[in-house]
Write an enzyme that holds these catalytic residues in place. Structure first.
Site, short mmCIF file in Angstrom:
data_model
loop_
_atom_site.label_atom_id
_atom_site.label_comp_id
_atom_site.label_asym_id
_atom_site.label_seq_id
_atom_site.Cartn_x
_atom_site.Cartn_y
_atom_site.Cartn_z
N ASP A 47 0.85 -1.26 -0.14
CA ASP A 47 -0.04 -0.13 0.18
C ASP A 47 0.85 1.15 0.04
O ASP A 47 1.73 1.29 0.93
CB ASP A 47 -0.90 0.08 1.27
CG ASP A 47 -2.07 -1.05 1.21
OD1 ASP A 47 -2.03 -1.81 0.24
OD2 ASP A 47 -2.60 -1.26 2.26
N ASP A 92 -13.19 -3.61 -1.33
CA ASP A 92 -12.91 -3.64 0.39
C ASP A 92 -14.33 -3.57 0.97
O ASP A 92 -14.75 -2.65 1.39
CB ASP A 92 -12.44 -1.86 0.42
CG ASP A 92 -11.25 -1.85 -0.46
OD1 ASP A 92 -10.22 -2.77 -0.34
OD2 ASP A 92 -10.95 -0.71 -0.96
O1 1PR Z 1 -10.39 3.30 -4.94
O2 1PR Z 1 -9.63 2.47 -7.16
O3 1PR Z 1 -8.66 4.38 -5.97
O4 1PR Z 1 -8.13 1.98 -5.19
C1 1PR Z 1 -7.73 2.25 -3.91
C2 1PR Z 1 -6.90 1.13 -3.62
O5 1PR Z 1 -6.51 1.46 -2.40
C3 1PR Z 1 -8.07 -0.02 -3.56
O6 1PR Z 1 -7.58 -1.15 -3.73
C4 1PR Z 1 -8.12 0.00 -1.86
O7 1PR Z 1 -8.28 -1.61 -1.56
C5 1PR Z 1 -6.76 0.42 -1.41
N1 1PR Z 1 -6.69 0.97 -0.28
C6 1PR Z 1 -7.54 2.41 0.17
N2 1PR Z 1 -7.21 2.95 1.48
C7 1PR Z 1 -6.54 1.74 1.98
C8 1PR Z 1 -6.35 1.85 3.42
O8 1PR Z 1 -5.57 0.72 3.93
N3 1PR Z 1 -6.32 2.84 4.06
N4 1PR Z 1 -5.74 -0.41 1.28
C9 1PR Z 1 -5.97 0.66 1.14
C10 1PR Z 1 -6.04 -1.49 1.20
C11 1PR Z 1 -5.90 -3.62 1.51
C12 1PR Z 1 -4.98 -4.59 1.37
C13 1PR Z 1 -4.02 -4.85 2.29
C14 1PR Z 1 -4.50 -6.33 2.77
C15 1PR Z 1 -3.50 -7.18 3.42
N5 1PR Z 1 -5.22 -2.53 1.48
O9 1PR Z 1 -4.62 -4.99 -0.27
O10 1PR Z 1 -2.79 -4.99 1.81
O11 1PR Z 1 -5.63 -5.95 3.61
O12 1PR Z 1 -3.24 -6.50 4.62
P1 1PR Z 1 -2.61 -7.33 5.86
O13 1PR Z 1 -1.93 -8.61 5.43
O14 1PR Z 1 -1.75 -6.57 6.67
O15 1PR Z 1 -3.99 -7.69 6.78
P2 1PR Z 1 -9.39 2.99 -5.77
#
Ligand code: 1PR
Length: 523
Positions: free
Chosen positions: A224, A379
């Site tokens: 991320d 999500d």
């Molecule tokens: O909406 O098309 O602009 O895409 C934004 C992207 O950013 C989406 O794929 C969304 O999942 C991601 N995103 C947005 N905000 C966050 C955040 O964390 N605040 N991250 C975020 C999402 C989720 C996972 C993470 C897993 C594994 N990250 O991909 O890597 O949950 O984590 P873990 O193994 O530590 O539990 P758009």
């Protein structure tokens, strides 16, 4: 000097980077004469058979390509560059291929997920120079919904099993072509490229002869990425999507460096999510393109990028389509783009009208770059209900009871990084995305994200059972055993983790070592 036939679709940068990393210079074809004068031609193809042949015809490449092939000069076709050698394809009825090899290209007709995405082995059918220094049991990266079916069996170089045995590489004189992507297949793939580039060495049969091959489960490292308060692009990680600790954005390292580290540890794929992409304009966010370019110079496994893939109007009123944004990413080294928030809005619009527009980001990108290039990142968050009849969503009976003892829940789609819940459930959403042409679902879970408590098996079951495209299980991995759990208790094709890898709690290598013998993986 290697001549590279780039007809404008997909990620040729990876092929160029892989060849350059082996010390060869690359010249891109800009006109038909370049093909006539080529000494060694590499033809990587991505996307759709029909649009590829249309472009080759428009650019007057077809006749010179046929002449080149007939002259028996060294040729390496990759993916669609293999399929182009055939007479016809079920992907584009009525459109002629190059016809250098007799036969056709067929769609997979199997019960398994299509596209066939991931690492699979080769049943080697005849000696070749490209096998020098290979053991024979290596795995290579495939991503395709169609496979070739030659009429003459003498041209079959390798086969691979997926539902049934299909031809995964051909050889006819100095013309070799592979369905898999050597440039995305780590060291084994680089070896094949090197063997092609040097043209030295005898034709060999590797030592290990496989008795059938199996598709591996994939382990994906997810990064991320966002700017911190000092304006640096950093890898961060949230707890249930909250990436701030004591007010600051967690900084877990530099994106390109971490990606290289995970590649060397054995990650099967790397995913970058630009997590503030929903509010920034990705084409102004040039560091992300730079990260991709830099990463693809020394990471030879598939790269996915997500965040901000949507239509956008800049401050001067210039409209950029999601397709243009995606194109930039593909040309910078991405193999797939992942669409998050916009996909939810697209699905809502589809459900309202019940008809496809053909113009949504999912449809447009899939049409030009192929379904396999479109990942949908969702999500979802659990919403408990007392009874399945309380809502019109897809409800499941859960073993993890709600705060008031509720036995049922549904998974609510969210947008803008979990900030906004929508009136749409993850199961219906995934089905709509598949219908619109998505190739894969990256299934996050806000409740589990960053908790180390394991994947949400119930969510993965529910979505996996509803679609036939591959699922990437994500969120919650806390130890190596959680990967065994997700692969033995669900049909997910791959599992993604972030926190445990970034915090060095468990390495990719340890995850694979623990899976070895229990689940098919690429070691
Ligand atoms: O909406 O098309 O602009 O895409 C934004 C992207 O950013 C989406 O794929 C969304 O999942 C991601 N995103 C947005 N905000 C966050 C955040 O964390 N605040 N991250 C975020 C999402 C989720 C996972 C993470 C897993 C594994 N990250 O991909 O890597 O949950 O984590 P873990 O193994 O530590 O539990 P758009």
């Amino acid at each position: 000097m290697i001549t590279l036939l780039d007809y404008g679709a997909g990620n040729v940068r990876s092929v160029i980077n892989a060849i350059e990393s082996l010390g060869e210079a690359v010249k891109r074809v800009t006109c038909a004469e370049d093909i006539q004068q080529a000494e060694k031609l590499v033809f990587p193809g991505v996307g759709n058979f029909g649009s590829m042949m249309k472009i080759l015809n428009e650019q007057n490449y077809v006749t010179v390509l046929k002449e080149y092939l007939e002259s028996d000069r060294p040729f390496l076709g990759i993916c669609l560059g293999l399929q182009a050698l055939f007479e016809t394809s079920e992907e584009a009825e009525g459109i002629k291929g190059l016809g250098f090899i007799r036969g056709t290209v067929k769609r997979f007709e199997i019960d398994l997920s299509v596209p066939h995405i991931g690492w699979n082995g080769l049943n080697i059918r005849q000696p070749s120079r490209i096998f020098n220094s290979l053991r024979g049991d290596e795995k290579f990266y495939f991503v395709h919904s169609y496979h070739v079916a030659p009429l003459d069996q003498e041209v079959v170089l390798t086969t691979t099993d997926y539902g049934y045995e299909f031809v995964s590489a051909v050889q006819k004189g100095n013309v070799t072509a592979t369905q898999f992507h050597p440039e995305k297949s780590g060291l084994a793939g680089l070896r094949i490229l090197k063997n092609f580039l040097t043209s030295q060495g005898k034709s060999v049969m590797p030592k290990v002869v496989n008795e059938g091959t199996r598709l591996s489960k994939r382990i994906i490292a997810c990064l991320d990425v966002r700017s911190n308060d000092q304006g640096e692009l950093v890898v961060t990680k949230g707890d249930q999507y909250d990436v701030r600790e004591n007010g600051d954005v967690r900084n877990l390292g530099k994106p390109a460096e971490l990606a290289k580290w995970y590649y060397e540890e054995g990650a099967d794929e790397i995913t970058f999510l630009n997590i503030t992409g929903f509010r920034d304009f990705p084409l102004e966010d040039m560091p992300m393109l730079e990260v991709l370019k830099k990463t693809s110079e020394n990471v030879f496994v598939p790269l996915t990028i997500g965040g901000g893939i949507r239509d956008y109007t800049d401050k001067d009123g210039r409209v950029y389509t999601a397709l243009e944004v995606a194109a930039k990413y593909f040309r910078s080294g991405a193999d797939k783009v992942s669409i998050g928030s916009d996909a939810v809005l697209i699905a809502e619009a589809y459900l309202k009208t019940g008809s496809k527009t053909g113009k949504s980001a999912i449809e447009e990108i899939a049409r030009v770059y192929g379904n396999q290039a479109v990942v949908i990142s969702v999500d979802p968050r659990r919403v408990y209900v007392k009874s399945p009849d309380d809502v019109r969503h897809h409800v499941i009976e859960t073993k993890i009871k709600g705060p008031n003892g509720e036995k049922y829940c549904w998974y609510q789609c969210t947008i803008k990084g979990g900030r906004e819940g929508r009136d749409l459930d993850a199961v219906t959403f995934a089905q709509v995305c598949e219908r619109l042409g998505a190739g894969e679902i990256l299934l996050n879970c806000i409740d589990r994200d960053g908790t180390n408590s394991g994947f949400d098996i119930e969510l993965i079951h529910a979505v996996k059972n509803a679609v036939s495209i591959p699922i990437i299980a994500s969120s919650g991995a806390g130890c190596a055993e959680h990967f065994v759990e997700v692969f033995t208790q669900t049909e997910a094709e791959s599992a993604l983790a972030a926190g445990i890898f970034h915090r060095r709690e468990v390495s990719v290598g340890e995850v694979k070592k623990n899976l070895n013998g229990k689940v098919e993986i690429r070691l």
